[in-house]
Design a protein around this motif. Structure first.
Motif, PDB file in Angstrom:
ATOM      1  N   MET A   1       0.824  -1.200   0.000  1.00  0.00           N
ATOM      2  CA  MET A   1       0.000   0.000   0.000  1.00  0.00           C
ATOM      3  C   MET A   1       0.869   1.267   0.000  1.00  0.00           C
ATOM      4  SD  MET A   1      -2.917   1.443   0.004  1.00  0.00           S
ATOM      5  CE  MET A   1      -3.686   2.974   0.455  1.00  0.00           C
ATOM      6  N   ALA A   2       1.899   1.282   0.853  1.00  0.00           N
ATOM      7  CA  ALA A   2       2.790   2.438   0.928  1.00  0.00           C
ATOM      8  C   ALA A   2       3.522   2.643  -0.395  1.00  0.00           C
ATOM      9  CB  ALA A   2       3.783   2.258   2.075  1.00  0.00           C
ATOM     10  N   GLY A   3       3.981   1.541  -0.996  1.00  0.00           N
ATOM     11  CA  GLY A   3       4.660   1.647  -2.284  1.00  0.00           C
ATOM     12  C   GLY A   3       3.752   2.165  -3.370  1.00  0.00           C
ATOM     13  N   PHE A   4       2.504   1.710  -3.353  1.00  0.00           N
ATOM     14  CA  PHE A   4       1.525   2.171  -4.335  1.00  0.00           C
ATOM     15  C   PHE A   4       1.313   3.676  -4.224  1.00  0.00           C
ATOM     16  CE2 PHE A   4      -2.982   3.312  -4.901  1.00  0.00           C
ATOM     17  CZ  PHE A   4      -3.118   3.075  -6.256  1.00  0.00           C
ATOM     18  N   LEU A   5       1.121   4.166  -3.002  1.00  0.00           N
ATOM     19  CA  LEU A   5       0.894   5.595  -2.804  1.00  0.00           C
ATOM     20  C   LEU A   5       2.139   6.405  -3.136  1.00  0.00           C
ATOM     21  CD1 LEU A   5      -1.191   5.643   0.498  1.00  0.00           C
ATOM     22  CD2 LEU A   5      -2.002   6.052  -1.828  1.00  0.00           C
ATOM     23  N   ALA A   6       3.317   5.869  -2.816  1.00  0.00           N
ATOM     24  CA  ALA A   6       4.561   6.589  -3.120  1.00  0.00           C
ATOM     25  C   ALA A   6       4.735   6.754  -4.622  1.00  0.00           C
ATOM     26  CB  ALA A   6       5.757   5.851  -2.512  1.00  0.00           C
ATOM     27  N   ARG A   7       4.471   5.691  -5.378  1.00  0.00           N
ATOM     28  CA  ARG A   7       4.598   5.777  -6.829  1.00  0.00           C
ATOM     29  C   ARG A   7       3.595   6.769  -7.417  1.00  0.00           C
ATOM     30  NH1 ARG A   7       4.949   0.147  -6.130  1.00  0.00           N
ATOM     31  NH2 ARG A   7       2.783  -0.097  -6.851  1.00  0.00           N
ATOM     32  N   ARG A   8       2.374   6.727  -6.911  1.00  0.00           N
ATOM     33  CA  ARG A   8       1.362   7.647  -7.419  1.00  0.00           C
ATOM     34  C   ARG A   8       1.724   9.089  -7.057  1.00  0.00           C
ATOM     35  NH1 ARG A   8      -3.314   4.874  -9.082  1.00  0.00           N
ATOM     36  NH2 ARG A   8      -3.980   6.918  -9.827  1.00  0.00           N
ATOM     37  N   LEU A   9       2.236   9.301  -5.845  1.00  0.00           N
ATOM     38  CA  LEU A   9       2.585  10.656  -5.411  1.00  0.00           C
ATOM     39  C   LEU A   9       3.693  11.243  -6.277  1.00  0.00           C
ATOM     40  CD1 LEU A   9       2.211  12.963  -3.429  1.00  0.00           C
ATOM     41  CD2 LEU A   9       3.836  11.837  -1.893  1.00  0.00           C
ATOM     42  N   ILE A  10       4.706  10.430  -6.583  1.00  0.00           N
ATOM     43  CA  ILE A  10       5.793  10.906  -7.438  1.00  0.00           C
ATOM     44  C   ILE A  10       5.256  11.306  -8.814  1.00  0.00           C
ATOM     45  CG2 ILE A  10       7.912  10.228  -8.632  1.00  0.00           C
ATOM     46  CD1 ILE A  10       8.551   8.454  -6.223  1.00  0.00           C
ATOM     47  N   GLY A  11       4.387  10.479  -9.358  1.00  0.00           N
ATOM     48  CA  GLY A  11       3.789  10.807 -10.653  1.00  0.00           C
ATOM     49  C   GLY A  11       2.963  12.075 -10.604  1.00  0.00           C
ATOM     50  N   TYR A  12       2.196  12.248  -9.529  1.00  0.00           N
ATOM     51  CA  TYR A  12       1.374  13.445  -9.394  1.00  0.00           C
ATOM     52  C   TYR A  12       2.238  14.701  -9.281  1.00  0.00           C
ATOM     53  CZ  TYR A  12      -2.618  10.374  -8.497  1.00  0.00           C
ATOM     54  OH  TYR A  12      -3.612   9.434  -8.604  1.00  0.00           O
ATOM     55  N   VAL A  13       3.309  14.637  -8.518  1.00  0.00           N
ATOM     56  CA  VAL A  13       4.188  15.802  -8.346  1.00  0.00           C
ATOM     57  C   VAL A  13       4.799  16.209  -9.687  1.00  0.00           C
ATOM     58  CG1 VAL A  13       6.342  16.606  -7.312  1.00  0.00           C
ATOM     59  CG2 VAL A  13       4.690  15.344  -5.920  1.00  0.00           C
ATOM     60  N   VAL A  14       5.226  15.226 -10.465  1.00  0.00           N
ATOM     61  CA  VAL A  14       5.787  15.523 -11.792  1.00  0.00           C
ATOM     62  C   VAL A  14       4.733  16.184 -12.683  1.00  0.00           C
ATOM     63  CG1 VAL A  14       6.744  14.510 -13.886  1.00  0.00           C
ATOM     64  CG2 VAL A  14       7.521  13.708 -11.654  1.00  0.00           C
ATOM     65  N   LEU A  15       3.521  15.664 -12.654  1.00  0.00           N
ATOM     66  CA  LEU A  15       2.446  16.232 -13.473  1.00  0.00           C
ATOM     67  C   LEU A  15       2.115  17.659 -13.044  1.00  0.00           C
ATOM     68  CD1 LEU A  15       0.011  13.198 -13.830  1.00  0.00           C
ATOM     69  CD2 LEU A  15       1.453  14.204 -15.609  1.00  0.00           C
ATOM     70  N   VAL A  16       2.118  17.922 -11.733  1.00  0.00           N
ATOM     71  CA  VAL A  16       1.856  19.274 -11.244  1.00  0.00           C
ATOM     72  C   VAL A  16       2.929  20.230 -11.736  1.00  0.00           C
ATOM     73  CG1 VAL A  16       1.817  20.722  -9.163  1.00  0.00           C
ATOM     74  CG2 VAL A  16       0.514  18.603  -9.232  1.00  0.00           C
ATOM     75  N   ALA A  17       4.192  19.806 -11.663  1.00  0.00           N
ATOM     76  CA  ALA A  17       5.296  20.656 -12.124  1.00  0.00           C
ATOM     77  C   ALA A  17       5.179  20.951 -13.618  1.00  0.00           C
ATOM     78  CB  ALA A  17       6.638  19.985 -11.814  1.00  0.00           C
ATOM     79  N   VAL A  18       4.865  19.935 -14.402  1.00  0.00           N
ATOM     80  CA  VAL A  18       4.740  20.126 -15.854  1.00  0.00           C
ATOM     81  C   VAL A  18       3.545  21.022 -16.183  1.00  0.00           C
ATOM     82  CG1 VAL A  18       4.271  18.955 -18.039  1.00  0.00           C
ATOM     83  CG2 VAL A  18       5.883  17.957 -16.413  1.00  0.00           C
ATOM     84  N   ALA A  19       2.400  20.767 -15.543  1.00  0.00           N
ATOM     85  CA  ALA A  19       1.195  21.554 -15.825  1.00  0.00           C
ATOM     86  C   ALA A  19       1.391  23.013 -15.432  1.00  0.00           C
ATOM     87  CB  ALA A  19       0.004  20.963 -15.076  1.00  0.00           C
ATOM     88  N   THR A  20       2.008  23.255 -14.276  1.00  0.00           N
ATOM     89  CA  THR A  20       2.233  24.628 -13.828  1.00  0.00           C
ATOM     90  C   THR A  20       3.209  25.355 -14.742  1.00  0.00           C
ATOM     91  OG1 THR A  20       1.864  23.905 -11.537  1.00  0.00           O
ATOM     92  CG2 THR A  20       2.915  26.035 -11.860  1.00  0.00           C
ATOM     93  N   SER A  21       4.262  24.665 -15.147  1.00  0.00           N
ATOM     94  CA  SER A  21       5.242  25.279 -16.045  1.00  0.00           C
ATOM     95  C   SER A  21       4.618  25.627 -17.390  1.00  0.00           C
ATOM     96  CB  SER A  21       6.428  24.327 -16.249  1.00  0.00           C
ATOM     97  OG  SER A  21       7.094  24.070 -15.025  1.00  0.00           O
ATOM     98  N   MET A  22       3.819  24.714 -17.923  1.00  0.00           N
ATOM     99  CA  MET A  22       3.156  24.986 -19.193  1.00  0.00           C
ATOM    100  C   MET A  22       2.192  26.160 -19.068  1.00  0.00           C
ATOM    101  SD  MET A  22       4.378  23.064 -21.505  1.00  0.00           S
ATOM    102  CE  MET A  22       3.144  23.344 -22.760  1.00  0.00           C
ATOM    103  N   ALA A  23       1.490  26.238 -17.939  1.00  0.00           N
ATOM    104  CA  ALA A  23       0.557  27.349 -17.734  1.00  0.00           C
ATOM    105  C   ALA A  23       1.308  28.676 -17.718  1.00  0.00           C
ATOM    106  CB  ALA A  23      -0.199  27.152 -16.429  1.00  0.00           C
ATOM    107  N   TYR A  24       2.445  28.722 -17.036  1.00  0.00           N
ATOM    108  CA  TYR A  24       3.220  29.972 -17.000  1.00  0.00           C
ATOM    109  C   TYR A  24       3.736  30.326 -18.390  1.00  0.00           C
ATOM    110  CZ  TYR A  24       6.822  33.402 -16.172  1.00  0.00           C
ATOM    111  OH  TYR A  24       7.577  34.551 -16.242  1.00  0.00           O
TER     112      TYR A  24
END
Length: 322
Positions: A1-24
């Motif tokens: 369960m912890a590994g599943f959430l860690a993998r998803r969190l890393i993916g979400y953080v990358v997506l947030v960084a990409v989406a925010t950068s593209m918006a700027y």
């Protein structure tokens, strides 16, 4: 369960960084803060405008990459910079985010709970009177534009207040000037929340009904009934639990979309939140504010997605073993 959430969190953080950068980058390339100074009378000298824009990292004469790196460095330190008029983006959005979150969370939770309950009851009694009534009501709400629905609620609230002789529903603003009480805020919150909740309930009820109908005929539901479970227990413990899994995912993405999608509701009821500010920022070519609101929306979606993953893990035991 912890590994599943860690993998998803890393993916979400990358997506947030990409989406925010593209918006700027898109905002900086498309918007023109210099136009705000051109409309002033008398028109300020170009050198003064350049200096002012450079101080706010908005000078279009500087390379876009340089402006982006300066902006990104500030964001990493929690500073979204300055608006075109010099005001702090952090201070402005800090207040507006609270306004929008209060409205969105209340409306979405109320709409989701009501919609899931209505959809589940409609699926269990398929083609019964409740199913037909809820179908007509849902499509009726969905067919009415938000601006019309909001004004219908305002008219109904004014009529109800006049009928009872008491101002139960307040139709303008997030609070009464000079009044700082929980009751006053709830009276202002009721109508815009109901506007969002009705639309959300209509969507969730249709979605939940279809998901549950797909599950009710499954083998594991018939097996549960064959083992002696009552119809109600088999449906609530097994069928509904499985049918809720895709609805939980839909809930997460709906939350992110609503955060900046409440512009019409905020405008009609005089709530100056993120949606209202996003439109105003685009109109005034405010690059840093547009990028900051996009970042907040992405972060809200991240939080909602993590919550959806946790709820999915609670509903589906297979997720907890990955």
């Amino acid at each position: 369960m912890a590994g599943f959430l860690a993998r998803r969190l890393i993916g979400y953080v990358v997506l947030v960084a990409v989406a925010t950068s593209m918006a700027y980058l898109l905002a900086a390339a498309a918007l023109n803060p210099r136009a705000n100074y051109a409309e002033r009378m008398p028109r300020p000298p170009e050198t003064a405008v350049d200096a002012q824009l450079a101080a706010y990292n908005l000078n279009d004469k500087e390379p876009l990459a340089t402006r982006y790196l300066t902006w990104a460095a500030g964001v990493l330190h929690g500073d979204f910079g300055r608006a075109w008029n010099g005001s702090s983006v952090n201070e402005d959005l800090g207040r507006r985010a609270g306004v929008t979150l209060r409205l969105v969370v209340a409306g979405l939770l109320l709409g989701a709970i009501a919609g899931v309950a209505v959809g589940a009851c409609a699926a269990v009694g398929q083609y019964g009177w409740f199913d037909r009534l809820s179908t007509v009501a849902s499509f009726g709400v969905l067919a009415v534009p938000t601006v019309v629905l909001a004004n219908m609620l305002i008219i109904g609230a004014v009529w109800f207040n006049e009928l009872t002789g008491v101002k139960i529903f307040l139709v303008s603003g997030e609070s009464t000037p000079g009044v700082d009480s929980t009751l006053d805020r709830l009276q202002h919150l009721a109508l815009p929340t109901l506007t969002l909740a009705l639309s959300m309930a209509a969507v969730f009820s249709r979605y939940q009904r279809n998901m549950l109908l797909d599950v009710l005929g499954s083998d594991f539901v018939r097996t549960a009934r064959a083992k002696g479970l009552t119809r109600r227990t088999a449906y609530t413990r097994h069928a509904l639990r499985v049918a809720l899994i895709p609805v939980v995912t839909y809930f997460a993405f709906t939350f992110g979309a609503l955060l900046v999608g409440t512009t019409i509701t905020e405008t009609i009821f005089g709530w100056y939140g993120l949606g209202h500010q996003l439109v105003a920022s685009i109109r005034t070519n405010d690059v840093n504010t547009v990028a900051a609101i996009s970042c907040l929306a992405a972060l809200a979606l991240l939080v909602a997605a993590i919550a959806a993953d946790l709820l999915q893990a609670a509903l589906d035991p297979r997720v907890r073993t990955t």
